[in-house]
Motif scaffolding. Structure first.
Motif, PDB file in Angstrom:
ATOM      1  N   ALA A 142       4.750 -14.670 -15.370  1.00  0.00           N
ATOM      2  CA  ALA A 142       5.366 -14.142 -14.154  1.00  0.00           C
ATOM      3  C   ALA A 142       5.125 -12.647 -14.015  1.00  0.00           C
ATOM      4  CB  ALA A 142       6.860 -14.446 -14.157  1.00  0.00           C
ATOM      5  N   THR A 143       5.178 -11.913 -15.122  1.00  0.00           N
ATOM      6  CA  THR A 143       4.939 -10.468 -15.085  1.00  0.00           C
ATOM      7  C   THR A 143       3.508 -10.161 -14.671  1.00  0.00           C
ATOM      8  OG1 THR A 143       6.581 -10.114 -16.838  1.00  0.00           O
ATOM      9  CG2 THR A 143       4.989  -8.347 -16.445  1.00  0.00           C
ATOM     10  N   LEU A 144       2.550 -10.885 -15.226  1.00  0.00           N
ATOM     11  CA  LEU A 144       1.152 -10.680 -14.875  1.00  0.00           C
ATOM     12  C   LEU A 144       0.893 -11.052 -13.414  1.00  0.00           C
ATOM     13  CD1 LEU A 144      -0.356 -12.121 -18.160  1.00  0.00           C
ATOM     14  CD2 LEU A 144      -0.569  -9.744 -17.388  1.00  0.00           C
ATOM     15  N   TRP A 145       1.561 -12.085 -12.942  1.00  0.00           N
ATOM     16  CA  TRP A 145       1.433 -12.478 -11.538  1.00  0.00           C
ATOM     17  C   TRP A 145       1.940 -11.367 -10.631  1.00  0.00           C
ATOM     18  CZ3 TRP A 145       4.325 -17.275  -9.070  1.00  0.00           C
ATOM     19  CH2 TRP A 145       3.791 -17.503  -7.788  1.00  0.00           C
ATOM     20  N   TRP A 146       3.084 -10.773 -10.976  1.00  0.00           N
ATOM     21  CA  TRP A 146       3.622  -9.661 -10.194  1.00  0.00           C
ATOM     22  C   TRP A 146       2.663  -8.473 -10.203  1.00  0.00           C
ATOM     23  CZ3 TRP A 146       6.211  -7.248  -6.672  1.00  0.00           C
ATOM     24  CH2 TRP A 146       6.456  -5.884  -6.791  1.00  0.00           C
ATOM     25  N   MET A 147       2.115  -8.144 -11.372  1.00  0.00           N
ATOM     26  CA  MET A 147       1.181  -7.023 -11.472  1.00  0.00           C
ATOM     27  C   MET A 147      -0.007  -7.212 -10.536  1.00  0.00           C
ATOM     28  SD  MET A 147       1.153  -6.529 -15.633  1.00  0.00           S
ATOM     29  CE  MET A 147      -0.156  -5.287 -15.627  1.00  0.00           C
ATOM     30  N   HIS A 148      -0.573  -8.399 -10.551  1.00  0.00           N
ATOM     31  CA  HIS A 148      -1.760  -8.684  -9.741  1.00  0.00           C
ATOM     32  C   HIS A 148      -1.437  -8.700  -8.252  1.00  0.00           C
ATOM     33  CE1 HIS A 148      -5.114 -11.360  -8.235  1.00  0.00           C
ATOM     34  NE2 HIS A 148      -5.770 -10.456  -8.913  1.00  0.00           N
ATOM     35  N   THR A 149      -0.347  -9.348  -7.885  1.00  0.00           N
ATOM     36  CA  THR A 149       0.026  -9.444  -6.471  1.00  0.00           C
ATOM     37  C   THR A 149       0.364  -8.086  -5.900  1.00  0.00           C
ATOM     38  OG1 THR A 149       0.888 -11.685  -6.826  1.00  0.00           O
ATOM     39  CG2 THR A 149       1.600 -10.528  -4.827  1.00  0.00           C
ATOM     40  N   SER A 150       1.123  -7.296  -6.638  1.00  0.00           N
ATOM     41  CA  SER A 150       1.502  -5.970  -6.164  1.00  0.00           C
ATOM     42  C   SER A 150       0.278  -5.072  -5.998  1.00  0.00           C
ATOM     43  CB  SER A 150       2.495  -5.324  -7.140  1.00  0.00           C
ATOM     44  OG  SER A 150       2.859  -4.036  -6.700  1.00  0.00           O
ATOM     45  N   ALA A 151      -0.651  -5.145  -6.952  1.00  0.00           N
ATOM     46  CA  ALA A 151      -1.879  -4.345  -6.847  1.00  0.00           C
ATOM     47  C   ALA A 151      -2.692  -4.771  -5.632  1.00  0.00           C
ATOM     48  CB  ALA A 151      -2.701  -4.476  -8.126  1.00  0.00           C
ATOM     49  N   LYS A 152      -2.795  -6.082  -5.382  1.00  0.00           N
ATOM     50  CA  LYS A 152      -3.547  -6.570  -4.226  1.00  0.00           C
ATOM     51  C   LYS A 152      -2.932  -6.072  -2.922  1.00  0.00           C
ATOM     52  CE  LYS A 152      -3.827 -11.043  -4.642  1.00  0.00           C
ATOM     53  NZ  LYS A 152      -4.272 -12.425  -4.325  1.00  0.00           N
ATOM     54  N   LEU A 153      -1.612  -6.108  -2.820  1.00  0.00           N
ATOM     55  CA  LEU A 153      -0.952  -5.641  -1.613  1.00  0.00           C
ATOM     56  C   LEU A 153      -1.190  -4.151  -1.400  1.00  0.00           C
ATOM     57  CD1 LEU A 153       2.429  -7.589  -1.824  1.00  0.00           C
ATOM     58  CD2 LEU A 153       0.619  -7.896  -0.116  1.00  0.00           C
ATOM     59  N   ASN A 154      -1.181  -3.387  -2.481  1.00  0.00           N
ATOM     60  CA  ASN A 154      -1.389  -1.947  -2.353  1.00  0.00           C
ATOM     61  C   ASN A 154      -2.799  -1.607  -1.892  1.00  0.00           C
ATOM     62  OD1 ASN A 154       0.894  -0.026  -3.082  1.00  0.00           O
ATOM     63  ND2 ASN A 154       1.097  -1.549  -4.701  1.00  0.00           N
ATOM     64  N   VAL A 155      -3.819  -2.296  -2.420  1.00  0.00           N
ATOM     65  CA  VAL A 155      -5.177  -1.987  -1.968  1.00  0.00           C
ATOM     66  C   VAL A 155      -5.398  -2.486  -0.542  1.00  0.00           C
ATOM     67  CG1 VAL A 155      -6.124  -1.982  -4.309  1.00  0.00           C
ATOM     68  CG2 VAL A 155      -6.185  -4.097  -2.977  1.00  0.00           C
ATOM     69  N   PHE A 156      -4.618  -3.480  -0.106  1.00  0.00           N
ATOM     70  CA  PHE A 156      -4.697  -3.916   1.291  1.00  0.00           C
ATOM     71  C   PHE A 156      -4.068  -2.871   2.213  1.00  0.00           C
ATOM     72  CE2 PHE A 156      -2.706  -5.834   4.995  1.00  0.00           C
ATOM     73  CZ  PHE A 156      -3.780  -6.488   5.582  1.00  0.00           C
ATOM     74  N   PHE A 157      -2.876  -2.409   1.870  1.00  0.00           N
ATOM     75  CA  PHE A 157      -2.187  -1.441   2.722  1.00  0.00           C
ATOM     76  C   PHE A 157      -2.837  -0.056   2.657  1.00  0.00           C
ATOM     77  CE2 PHE A 157       1.563  -4.348   1.939  1.00  0.00           C
ATOM     78  CZ  PHE A 157       1.533  -4.890   3.217  1.00  0.00           C
TER      79      PHE A 157
END
Length: 361
Positions: A142-157
């Motif tokens: 779950a922690t790794l999933w959060w890390m990846h998802t949050s990073a993806k959202l940041n590079v999108f925004f």
């Protein structure tokens, strides 16, 4: 007194090593991907068995085991995405005129199947360890999933460091959904969440009553600290991807492109060569149309064209070789000037220059 040093070092080594291995395997020829995914799937089956076997154990060894098993399960998800097996229904570059919610939906569609499989994986891990005292594997996942998802959202925004040079060639279209800007409103929110969780896990580790709890909380806390560092690397003037330079076989694409541009400029003294500066911000769609016309011979006989342009979202390198136009997102290694270099005979330079000037966004 609990030992915190070894769990910290183990987490750093497993995180760095597993990420580097995935980068390396993903940079190999595509004909190796089926064998890699087959081996990874067998490894995941072993990891799932291990999670069940350790779920009722509260020893230090079972903490290391559960953490490793969760890491393997998440590694399979990442590998299946970056090898192109489980991505999403959208596999085309983002249209330059797409904005707002429509652009967000299109970006989400590029990884929709991956996110669904990630959710299924989380449910499976939680189900296998339900009501068991050792759920460290699930929380690692779950922690790794959060890390990846949050990073993806940041590079999108939008952040300064997109890291698009690490995207494999078969997923180059993903770079068109990234945005380069100094900051976005989601960034402080995501960093704050990760920081608060890191502080809480650190407190839990230092107040643990058993070696298992101390080890587990320390490893999760270290992983969340890496998430915080990973987020700051997105805005800091540093190349964090150099951490995996000795492992990854992926070519330094930005340097290759810039070297080719410099090499082409050496033809400037030849009568059949021509170079011009592009507008500061270009419309990628209009440039693509001009390149297709150039490739078709609308501006004279062309042997080769290369250049670099900047859109509102990112830099794009383009070329014409063998009557075929190609455009690829890239990250400049040094300050770059948008420009085009053409080598050919009987170029209608005035018409070509006018067409290029009309590409301004």
């Amino acid at each position: 007194m609990h030992d915190f040093g070894l769990p910290i070092l183990a987490t750093l080594a497993l995180w760095w090593g597993s990420t580097g291995i995935i980068f390396y395997l993903d940079s190999l020829p595509k004909n190796t991907f089926p064998y890699t995914m087959g081996a990874a799937t067998i490894l995941v089956a072993v990891a799932l068995w291990g999670l069940v076997a350790t779920s009722d154990h509260l020893s230090v060894g079972s903490a290391y085991g559960a953490f490793s098993y969760g890491l393997i399960c998440w590694g399979w998800q990442i590998m299946s995405f970056y090898m192109g097996y489980i991505t999403g229904p959208e596999r085309e570059p983002c249209p330059p005129d797409l904005r707002g919610l429509a652009r967000f939906i299109a970006g989400a569609r590029t990884g929709l199947y991956h996110e669904l499989f990630a959710l299924i994986g989380a449910v499976v891990l939680l189900g296998l360890t339900h009501n068991q005292p050792n759920q460290l594997g699930f929380w690692t996942y779950a922690t790794l999933w959060w890390m990846h998802t949050s990073a993806k959202l940041n590079v999108f925004f939008g952040v300064p460091n997109l890291g698009e040079e690490m995207i494999p060639d078969h997923l180059r279209y993903l770079a068109s959904y990234m945005t380069r800007r100094p900051m976005n409103m989601f960034f402080p929110f995501s960093v704050t969440i990760s920081t608060v969780i890191t502080v809480w896990l650190t407190w839990a580790a230092t107040n643990a009553t058993t070696p298992f709890e101390a080890t587990g909380y320390t490893m999760l806390g270290t992983l969340m600290a890496l998430a915080v560092a990973e987020h700051w690397f997105l805005v800091a003037p540093l190349n964090a991807n150099a951490l995996w330079g000795p492992i990854s076989r992926r070519e330094d694409f930005s340097g290759l492109i810039e070297g080719e541009l410099v090499a082409l400029e050496n033809f400037a003294e030849r009568e059949e060569s021509w170079t011009a500066r592009l507008p500061n911000i270009c419309d990628a769609r209009h440039v693509a149309q001009v390149l297709e016309l150039v490739a078709a011979g609308a501006f004279g006989e062309v042997e080769e064209v290369k250049g670099a342009m900047r859109t509102r979202a990112h830099w794009i390198a383009f070329e014409i070789s063998g009557s075929r136009a190609r455009m690829t997102p890239f990250t400049p290694r040094r300050p770059q000037e948008p420009r085009i270099v053409a080598v050919g005979r009987h170029l209608d330079r005035d018409r070509l220059l006018a067409a290029i000037e009309n590409c301004a966004a």
